[in-house]
Scaffold this active site. Structure first.
Site, PDB file in Angstrom:
ATOM      1  N   LYS A   1       0.835  -1.205   0.000  1.00 26.51           N
ATOM      2  CA  LYS A   1       0.000   0.000   0.000  1.00 26.51           C
ATOM      3  C   LYS A   1       0.869   1.253   0.000  1.00 26.51           C
ATOM      4  O   LYS A   1       0.556   2.233  -0.682  1.00 26.51           O
ATOM      5  CB  LYS A   1      -0.926  -0.006   1.218  1.00 26.51           C
ATOM      6  CG  LYS A   1      -2.051  -1.022   1.121  1.00 26.51           C
ATOM      7  CD  LYS A   1      -2.838  -1.122   2.417  1.00 26.51           C
ATOM      8  CE  LYS A   1      -3.950  -2.157   2.285  1.00 26.51           C
ATOM      9  NZ  LYS A   1      -4.677  -2.403   3.534  1.00 26.51           N
TER      10      LYS A   1
ATOM     11  N   ASP B   1     -11.507   1.824   3.288  1.00 24.33           N
ATOM     12  CA  ASP B   1     -11.627   0.374   3.163  1.00 24.33           C
ATOM     13  C   ASP B   1     -13.068  -0.037   2.865  1.00 24.33           C
ATOM     14  O   ASP B   1     -13.324  -1.163   2.432  1.00 24.33           O
ATOM     15  CB  ASP B   1     -11.161  -0.326   4.443  1.00 24.33           C
ATOM     16  CG  ASP B   1      -9.814  -1.030   4.268  1.00 24.33           C
ATOM     17  OD1 ASP B   1      -9.414  -1.263   3.121  1.00 24.33           O
ATOM     18  OD2 ASP B   1      -9.175  -1.348   5.289  1.00 24.33           O
TER      19      ASP B   1
ATOM     20  N   GLN C   1      -5.374  -2.101   9.510  1.00 21.96           N
ATOM     21  CA  GLN C   1      -5.118  -3.391   8.873  1.00 21.96           C
ATOM     22  C   GLN C   1      -5.633  -4.544   9.742  1.00 21.96           C
ATOM     23  O   GLN C   1      -5.303  -4.637  10.921  1.00 21.96           O
ATOM     24  CB  GLN C   1      -3.619  -3.555   8.609  1.00 21.96           C
ATOM     25  CG  GLN C   1      -3.247  -4.822   7.871  1.00 21.96           C
ATOM     26  CD  GLN C   1      -3.849  -4.872   6.473  1.00 21.96           C
ATOM     27  OE1 GLN C   1      -3.862  -3.859   5.759  1.00 21.96           O
ATOM     28  NE2 GLN C   1      -4.345  -6.020   6.085  1.00 21.96           N
TER      29      GLN C   1
END
Length: 293
Positions: free
Chosen positions: A52, A119, A96
């Site tokens: 990322k 997300d 995460q």
């Protein structure tokens, strides 16, 4: 058979994003800023977050990585989320997953400001997606839809089988495939561990989206000639011929299924690269305030 190249498509999209970012900067606007919170040292999460950060560089974004050890308290994590929610310089951020067991993942997800939830996991974004309103769509389903669009796969009226009902892939991609859009307008069947007659349902499908996490589950006798296969599975399986001792396997028996298909994604190099690319697109949308003012 056409191989759907997710890596090449993701690279193309990142170049498109980078060009748009440079236009923003030329107009005196600041670069989009993505932050990520990483807890612990899970190998898969470490790799994913590192990718990322690289993607942010390729797109011309600012990126910030906030790290904590496994023993971080839920309270501390919630404090950090609150700070990022209030920071006007941060356009979007992710936590995460997975998180250590002593931390409630759902509580963490719901603490994120849905306007910065790039997300696409917050209930507000999930709910808006389910009724077709503008929102941040979770990265993997968004990437799948983009591949179908860019490769011109006909979805209108198609019979689509989704294998798996996870909140991250199965449920949202089934919802997107049903909606009045292109891609979309498909007749969708969701199959899972309690489903019966799975083989028969798959054999009638024009499109199969496999997201079970069961290597080689979709075999040639489950696929009709001319079908489109989107393989989301990425499972490590032992392989003595590899230096690492393992290889990545999809949910589809690629070697025997590919020759029957009109379109198919490989593993790796199919859906995976599109997941991170979709996160970049959501971050750009957040920076431009195109969904939420």
């Amino acid at each position: 058979m056409t191989l759907i190249d997710g890596k090449q498509t993701a690279d193309d999209i990142k170049r498109e994003i980078a060009a748009e970012v440079e236009e923003m900067v030329a107009q005196g606007k600041r670069r989009p800023h993505l932050a990520a919170i990483l807890v612990g040292h899970d190998g898969g999460s470490e790799t994913y977050v590192a990718n990322k950060v690289k993607a942010c560089e390729a797109c011309g974004f600012r990126s910030t990585l906030i790290r904590y050890e496994d023993d971080v308290t839920e309270e501390k994590l919630l404090e950090t989320i609150s700070r990022l929610n209030e920071d006007p310089e941060v356009d979007g951020f992710i936590v995460q997953l997975p998180l250590p067991r002593h931390i409630s993942e759902q509580k963490i997800i719901e603490a994120i400001d849905y306007r910065k939830d790039v997300d696409g996991f917050h209930p507000v974004n999930v709910g808006r997606m389910s009724i077709g309103l503008p929102c941040f769509v979770s990265a993997t389903p968004s990437g799948i839809m983009e591949l179908l669009k860019r490769y011109g796969v006909e979805t209108r009226g198609a019979k689509c089988v989704v294998l798996g009902r996870s909140n991250i892939v199965g449920k949202p991609v089934a919802n997107l495939m049903m909606q009045k859009a292109q891609p979309g307008n498909a007749t969708v069947t969701v199959l899972h561990s309690a489903s019966t007659n799975i083989k028969e349902a798959c054999a009638e499908a024009d499109i199969i989206i496999a997201a079970l996490g069961r290597p080689g589950f979709v075999t040639a006798d489950m696929v009709k000639p001319g079908a489109t296969i989107i393989d989301v599975g990425t499972t490590r399986v032992p392989d003595a011929t590899r230096k690492s001792g393992f290889r990545l396997s999809g949910d589809v028996d690629f070697a025997n299924v590919a020759e029957k298909c009109a379109f198919i994604t490989p593993v790796p190099g199919g859906v995976g690269p599109m997941t991170i690319c979709s996160l970049m697109r959501n971050t750009l949308l957040a920076a431009k305030k195109e969904i939420y003012n």
